[in-house]
Structures are given as structure tokens and as C-alpha cells.
Enzyme design. Structure first.
Site, PDB file in Angstrom:
ATOM      1  N   GLY A  20       0.012  -6.815   6.021  1.00 19.01           N
ATOM      2  CA  GLY A  20      -0.448  -7.413   4.654  1.00 19.01           C
ATOM      3  C   GLY A  20       0.058  -6.589   3.561  1.00 19.01           C
ATOM      4  O   GLY A  20       0.518  -5.663   3.987  1.00 19.01           O
ATOM      5  N   PHE A  23      -3.675  -3.101  -0.764  1.00 17.31           N
ATOM      6  CA  PHE A  23      -4.783  -3.591  -1.481  1.00 17.31           C
ATOM      7  C   PHE A  23      -5.557  -4.424  -0.582  1.00 17.31           C
ATOM      8  O   PHE A  23      -6.595  -5.043  -0.716  1.00 17.31           O
ATOM      9  CB  PHE A  23      -4.775  -3.842  -2.964  1.00 17.31           C
ATOM     10  CG  PHE A  23      -4.306  -2.816  -3.787  1.00 17.31           C
ATOM     11  CD1 PHE A  23      -5.112  -1.687  -3.924  1.00 17.31           C
ATOM     12  CD2 PHE A  23      -3.349  -2.924  -4.447  1.00 17.31           C
ATOM     13  CE1 PHE A  23      -4.509  -0.632  -4.784  1.00 17.31           C
ATOM     14  CE2 PHE A  23      -2.584  -1.943  -5.188  1.00 17.31           C
ATOM     15  CZ  PHE A  23      -3.324  -0.777  -5.505  1.00 17.31           C
ATOM     16  N   LYS A  26      -6.013  -3.201   5.024  1.00  9.49           N
ATOM     17  CA  LYS A  26      -5.539  -2.922   6.296  1.00  9.49           C
ATOM     18  C   LYS A  26      -5.874  -1.541   6.599  1.00  9.49           C
ATOM     19  O   LYS A  26      -6.656  -1.567   7.937  1.00  9.49           O
ATOM     20  CB  LYS A  26      -3.976  -2.588   6.138  1.00  9.49           C
ATOM     21  CG  LYS A  26      -3.282  -3.873   5.850  1.00  9.49           C
ATOM     22  CD  LYS A  26      -1.678  -3.384   5.756  1.00  9.49           C
ATOM     23  CE  LYS A  26      -1.252  -2.475   4.600  1.00  9.49           C
ATOM     24  NZ  LYS A  26      -1.618  -2.715   3.308  1.00  9.49           N
ATOM     25  N   GLU A  97      -0.148   3.410   7.789  1.00  7.56           N
ATOM     26  CA  GLU A  97       1.174   3.264   7.130  1.00  7.56           C
ATOM     27  C   GLU A  97       2.352   3.368   8.262  1.00  7.56           C
ATOM     28  O   GLU A  97       3.350   3.921   8.015  1.00  7.56           O
ATOM     29  CB  GLU A  97       1.109   4.405   6.254  1.00  7.56           C
ATOM     30  CG  GLU A  97       0.227   4.708   5.211  1.00  7.56           C
ATOM     31  CD  GLU A  97       0.201   3.606   4.214  1.00  7.56           C
ATOM     32  OE1 GLU A  97       1.122   2.892   3.949  1.00  7.56           O
ATOM     33  OE2 GLU A  97      -0.723   3.634   3.304  1.00  7.56           O
ATOM     34  N   CYS A 153      -4.708 -11.600  -6.251  1.00  6.96           N
ATOM     35  CA  CYS A 153      -3.751 -11.435  -7.159  1.00  6.96           C
ATOM     36  C   CYS A 153      -4.261 -10.961  -8.593  1.00  6.96           C
ATOM     37  O   CYS A 153      -5.364 -11.420  -9.080  1.00  6.96           O
ATOM     38  CB  CYS A 153      -2.882 -12.879  -7.473  1.00  6.96           C
ATOM     39  SG  CYS A 153      -1.675 -12.662  -8.650  1.00  6.96           S
ATOM     40  N   CYS A 185       0.263 -12.593  -5.925  1.00 11.68           N
ATOM     41  CA  CYS A 185       0.266 -14.088  -5.118  1.00 11.68           C
ATOM     42  C   CYS A 185       1.920 -14.298  -5.011  1.00 11.68           C
ATOM     43  O   CYS A 185       2.637 -13.809  -5.863  1.00 11.68           O
ATOM     44  CB  CYS A 185      -0.497 -15.202  -5.423  1.00 11.68           C
ATOM     45  SG  CYS A 185       0.161 -15.765  -6.988  1.00 11.68           S
TER      46      CYS A 185
END
Ligand code: ADP
Ligand code: MG
Ligand code: ZN
Length: 205
Positions: A20, A23, A26, A97, A153, A185
Site C-alpha cells: 500500500g 502511511f 504497513k 521497506e 487522503c 486518493c
């Protein structure tokens, strides 16, 4: 060993990919899974690329201040050199990462799965230009489980799938540089770069 080089005596492990935009949680989700594995008395080994110097260098950290001990490695050769001699003492391998490692991560993750390990990888699915971020697409394709998270968003509050670069920097790798990125978004994403949402919305930042 079989003709394919697989060790038929070992039960295969499992590959989980958490992906994703920035923020989206993950690292939080990776840390949650690794902590639950520890509760189950599984032995974990966690790694991240040295490039991520945000917060501590000996831990995976989330934007929400969750942390778990991890070794920062400069590349996959170093990861392999640290992990493989001690592989018998490890049940679960966590990598954060993951997008910053090269494509050889795909083969390495498969090797670990074939050696019976559970491998949990977290990484950005796309760059701030909105392009697939190697090696994540290949990892997502061969994983047992893919979790694709969204963020919020910063402009409109809708689910965000993009990492928006603020300003006009062309540098691809700027991990954790505060104020350099925000979640957006599809409608609010500007691949060429943009001013922060707070400025657009005239919010106090
Ligand atoms: P990632 O590893 O995907 O960059 P982290 O796990 O480090 O994400 O951080 C997730 C946390 O970031 C959320 O729980 C929330 O506290 C915080 N956060 C900050 N900005 C946003 C946003 N725009 N959308 C969602 N969460 C955000
Ligand atoms: Mg993260
Ligand atoms: Zn939006």
C-alpha cells in the site's frame, strides 16, 4: 533433494506481503504480525534496508511509534550472510521497506519459503510517480497472502492508494523525510508533485 532442488523433507513455509502507499499502516501490520509470532514462541529475525534511517537503526518503526527490533542491512548479500548461517534458529523472517531491495529479493524469499520459513514482507506497491515499485509486484504475484492497505487522503479524506510527493524533488529514495510525502486518493494524486494539502485547504499545518 528432488530434481527441482527442493528439499522434499521440509514442509514449505508461507509468504505474506503487506503493501500500500506511505502511511497505510504497513509497518504497523508487519510489527503486529511479528509480535503475535513472538507470543506464539516462534523465533523471528527482522531486517530493513539501511536506507531507512528514520527513528532507530536497530528497529522497524511505524508512524504510530510501534517498534520491533530489526537489523538494518545495506543489501541482500549482507542479509543473506547474517540470516542463512543461523537459519535453523529462525521460524519467521520479517522484512520492512522491501521495495528498496533489488529483484533478487524474490528468489531469496522463495528460498526461505522452501526452507519452511514464514516470510512477512512489507513495502510500497508504487513509487511517487504511481509506477509499480520493483520487487513488490513479483512478490505479490507469488505470495500466499497479499494485504493491500489504504491510507487516508490528506486532501479529501477518501481511501488513499497513492504516495504524493510534495515539492518537485526527483529523488526516488527519501525515506522518512518529514513533510516530503502525504497519502492521496486517485482523484487528488498529482504525479508531477504538489503542494501540501494543508496549504491547499488553508488549514493550520
Ligand atoms: P506505513 O508503514 O504504511 O508507511 P505506518 O505503519 O508507519 O505506515 O503508519 C501508519 C500510521 O500512520 C497510522 O496508524 C496513523 O497513525 C498514521 N497516519 C499518518 N498519516 C496518515 C494518513 N494520511 N492515513 C492513514 N494513517 C496516517
Ligand atoms: Mg513503513
Ligand atoms: Zn482525495
Amino acid at each position: 533433494m528432488s530434481e527441482t532442488g527442493k528439499n522434499q523433507d521440509v514442509q514449505p513455509g508461507r509468504m505474506e506481503v503487506i503493501t500500500g502507499p506511505m502511511f497505510s499502516g504497513k509497518s504497523e501490520e508487519l510489527i503486529r504480525r511479528l509480535k503475535r509470532a513472538q507470543i506464539a514462541r516462534l523465533r523471528i529475525a527482522s531486517f530493513k534496508p539501511e536506507i531507512d534511517l528514520r527513528y532507530q537503526s536497530d528497529a522497524i518503526s511505524s508512524h504510530s511509534a510501534q517498534t520491533i527490533q530489526a537489523v538494518a542491512v545495506r543489501d541482500l548479500d549482507r542479509l543473506r550472510a547474517l540470516l542463512f548461517p543461523a537459519l535453523d534458529t529462525v521460524d519467521v523472517v520479517g522484512i520492512d521497506e522491501a521495495q528498496f531491495f533489488d529483484e533478487l529479493l524474490v528468489g531469496l524469499a522463495m528460498e526461505l519459503v522452501e526452507a519452511g520459513k514464514r516470510v512477512v514482507l512489507a513495502g510500497l506497491d508504487t513509487t511517487f510517480a504511481g509506477e509499480p515499485f520493483a520487487p513488490m509486484p513479483a512478490l505479490m504475484a507469488i505470495a500466499d497472502e497479499v494485504v493491500k492497505l489504504s491510507a487516508v487522503c490528506m486532501v479529501c479524506g477518501a481511501p488513499a492508494i497513492h504516495t504524493q510527493r510534495l515539492g518537485a524533488s526527483q529523488q526516488l529514495v527519501m525515506v522518512g523525510a518529514a513533510g516530503m510525502y502525504e497519502a492521496r486518493c486517485r482523484a487528488c494524486f498529482r504525479p508531477e508533485g504538489d503542494v501540501p494539502a494543508a496549504e491547499q485547504l488553508k488549514l493550520p499545518s
